[in-house]
Design a protein around this motif. Structure first.
Motif, PDB file in Angstrom:
ATOM      1  N   GLY A   1     -20.424  51.646  49.359  1.00 24.00           N
ATOM      2  CA  GLY A   1     -21.727  51.868  48.752  1.00 24.00           C
ATOM      3  C   GLY A   1     -22.078  50.779  47.768  1.00 24.00           C
ATOM      4  N   PHE A   2     -23.373  50.671  47.507  1.00 22.32           N
ATOM      5  CA  PHE A   2     -23.865  49.817  46.439  1.00 22.32           C
ATOM      6  C   PHE A   2     -24.891  50.622  45.647  1.00 22.32           C
ATOM      7  CE2 PHE A   2     -27.215  46.738  45.033  1.00 22.32           C
ATOM      8  CZ  PHE A   2     -26.538  46.357  43.892  1.00 22.32           C
ATOM      9  N   ALA A   3     -24.488  50.955  44.387  1.00 21.54           N
ATOM     10  CA  ALA A   3     -25.333  51.749  43.490  1.00 21.54           C
ATOM     11  C   ALA A   3     -25.919  52.929  44.270  1.00 21.54           C
ATOM     12  CB  ALA A   3     -26.399  50.850  42.881  1.00 21.54           C
ATOM     13  N   ASP A   4     -27.188  53.256  44.070  1.00 26.35           N
ATOM     14  CA  ASP A   4     -27.814  54.303  44.887  1.00 26.35           C
ATOM     15  C   ASP A   4     -28.728  53.656  45.923  1.00 26.35           C
ATOM     16  OD1 ASP A   4     -29.722  53.346  43.224  1.00 26.35           O
ATOM     17  OD2 ASP A   4     -30.410  55.291  42.481  1.00 26.35           O
ATOM     18  N   ILE A   5     -28.373  52.427  46.286  1.00 30.36           N
ATOM     19  CA  ILE A   5     -29.243  51.599  47.131  1.00 30.36           C
ATOM     20  C   ILE A   5     -28.789  51.575  48.585  1.00 30.36           C
ATOM     21  CG2 ILE A   5     -29.837  49.156  47.531  1.00 30.36           C
ATOM     22  CD1 ILE A   5     -30.174  48.916  44.470  1.00 30.36           C
ATOM     23  N   ALA A   6     -27.486  51.564  48.801  1.00 31.48           N
ATOM     24  CA  ALA A   6     -27.004  51.412  50.177  1.00 31.48           C
ATOM     25  C   ALA A   6     -25.682  52.150  50.355  1.00 31.48           C
ATOM     26  CB  ALA A   6     -26.815  49.930  50.511  1.00 31.48           C
ATOM     27  N   ARG A   7     -25.467  52.668  51.559  1.00 30.29           N
ATOM     28  CA  ARG A   7     -24.238  53.393  51.887  1.00 30.29           C
ATOM     29  C   ARG A   7     -23.888  53.132  53.349  1.00 30.29           C
ATOM     30  NH1 ARG A   7     -21.392  58.050  49.970  1.00 30.29           N
ATOM     31  NH2 ARG A   7     -20.499  59.230  51.701  1.00 30.29           N
ATOM     32  N   LEU A   8     -22.602  52.906  53.588  1.00 33.90           N
ATOM     33  CA  LEU A   8     -22.113  52.561  54.928  1.00 33.90           C
ATOM     34  C   LEU A   8     -20.875  53.384  55.225  1.00 33.90           C
ATOM     35  CD1 LEU A   8     -21.838  50.577  57.435  1.00 33.90           C
ATOM     36  CD2 LEU A   8     -20.471  49.125  55.919  1.00 33.90           C
ATOM     37  N   GLU A   9     -20.852  54.013  56.397  1.00 37.67           N
ATOM     38  CA  GLU A   9     -19.669  54.754  56.817  1.00 37.67           C
ATOM     39  C   GLU A   9     -19.233  54.264  58.184  1.00 37.67           C
ATOM     40  OE1 GLU A   9     -21.040  59.097  55.156  1.00 37.67           O
ATOM     41  OE2 GLU A   9     -19.433  59.002  56.661  1.00 37.67           O
ATOM     42  N   GLY A  10     -17.959  54.349  58.435  1.00 36.25           N
ATOM     43  CA  GLY A  10     -17.477  53.960  59.760  1.00 36.25           C
ATOM     44  C   GLY A  10     -16.015  54.284  59.922  1.00 36.25           C
ATOM     45  N   ARG A  11     -15.502  53.945  61.084  1.00 39.77           N
ATOM     46  CA  ARG A  11     -14.111  54.233  61.415  1.00 39.77           C
ATOM     47  C   ARG A  11     -13.588  53.108  62.287  1.00 39.77           C
ATOM     48  NH1 ARG A  11     -11.791  58.565  65.676  1.00 39.77           N
ATOM     49  NH2 ARG A  11     -13.113  57.240  66.956  1.00 39.77           N
ATOM     50  N   ILE A  12     -12.332  52.751  62.081  1.00 42.50           N
ATOM     51  CA  ILE A  12     -11.685  51.811  62.991  1.00 42.50           C
ATOM     52  C   ILE A  12     -11.263  52.613  64.222  1.00 42.50           C
ATOM     53  CG2 ILE A  12      -9.848  50.116  63.295  1.00 42.50           C
ATOM     54  CD1 ILE A  12     -11.938  49.395  61.102  1.00 42.50           C
TER      55      ILE A  12
END
Ligand code: MN
Length: 250
Positions: free
Chosen positions: A215-226
């Protein structure tokens, strides 16, 4: 008029919109946080950040599995603030740099750390360590028209629920303006360019099946899995580049 159908245009989602951001190039900044430079063996303060790139089609969307890449046994995460440009040019002045930023995202600069170490040791290129398929997971882009141009904000990464990296983007050696100004001395920047701005300390390995959230602040969020399955095109543990004789001009 092409001899076969043109490749698809790589693109990234835009937060709160059905429109997409078409990717032109992916520029990356290395050694942009002093503590990470130290953990990688650099003497902080003596060297400027460095630049390298990834192919545009290395982007992986939020929520999509990342295949474990062939040719490595030490895949590393590096969480980074990503700049998305809607303008460009050469010789951009720092005070005009933000005019060229469309928005902000969080991404991972996935790295084959074993190949990078081998390349460094023999003074060879980093391409196989950095510019491989699926090596640039990225969140949706938050437009600057909505979120402004943050000078501070927490950048963080969790793997399997454990916090592994975090820093304020104010700690970057080259800030957002300097990343753009410095890169534009070497490359003509263009609309569609993404700039991965470098990673804080705490980098480490990812294994098959690991889940990551960034995440970056309340600006961006990324989820994933290998992904659990091996990527296709499997190579032996030592890559072709690693096996190449010294001075082979790779
Ligand atoms: Mn990086």
């Amino acid at each position: 008029m092409y001899v076969f159908p043109a490749p698809a245009q790589p693109s990234v989602a835009i937060r709160g919109s059905a429109l997409r951001f078409p990717v032109h190039r992916i520029h990356c900044v290395g050694r942009n946080y002093a503590e990470h430079a130290k953990e990688m063996g650099s003497v902080a303060g003596l060297e400027n950040p460095t630049f390298f790139s990834k192919p545009a089609d290395a982007v992986v969307a939020d929520g999509v599995d990342v295949p474990y890449p062939p040719g490595t046994t030490n895949l590393h995460f590096e969480v980074e603030l990503v700049l998305a440009l809607s303008g460009g040019g050469s010789g951009i002045a720092p005070e005009r740099a933000l005019d060229h930023v469309y928005g902000y995202a969080v991404g991972l600069d996935l790295t084959r750390r074993d190949l990078q170490a081998a390349a460094k040791a023999r003074g060879g290129p980093w391409d196989t360590a950095k510019g491989f398929d699926h090596s640039a997971p990225i969140s949706a882009i938050a437009p600057a028209s909505e979120v402004g141009h943050p000078a501070h904000g927490l950048l963080w990464l969790e793997v399997n629920g454990q916090r592994r990296q975090q820093a304020d983007i104010g700690e970057m050696i080259f800030g957002v303006r300097e990343c753009i100004a410095e890169l534009s001395k070497w490359y003509a920047l263009a609309p569609g360019d993404l700039i991965y701005t470098g990673t804080p300390a705490g980098v480490g390995p990812l294994q098959r099946g690991d889940r990551f959230v960034a995440g970056f602040a309340d600006i961006a969020r990324l989820e994933g899995r290998i992904a659990c399955a091996q990527a296709r095109g499997v190579m032996t543990r030592r890559s072709r580049a690693e096996r190449a004789p010294k001075g082979s001009g790779l």
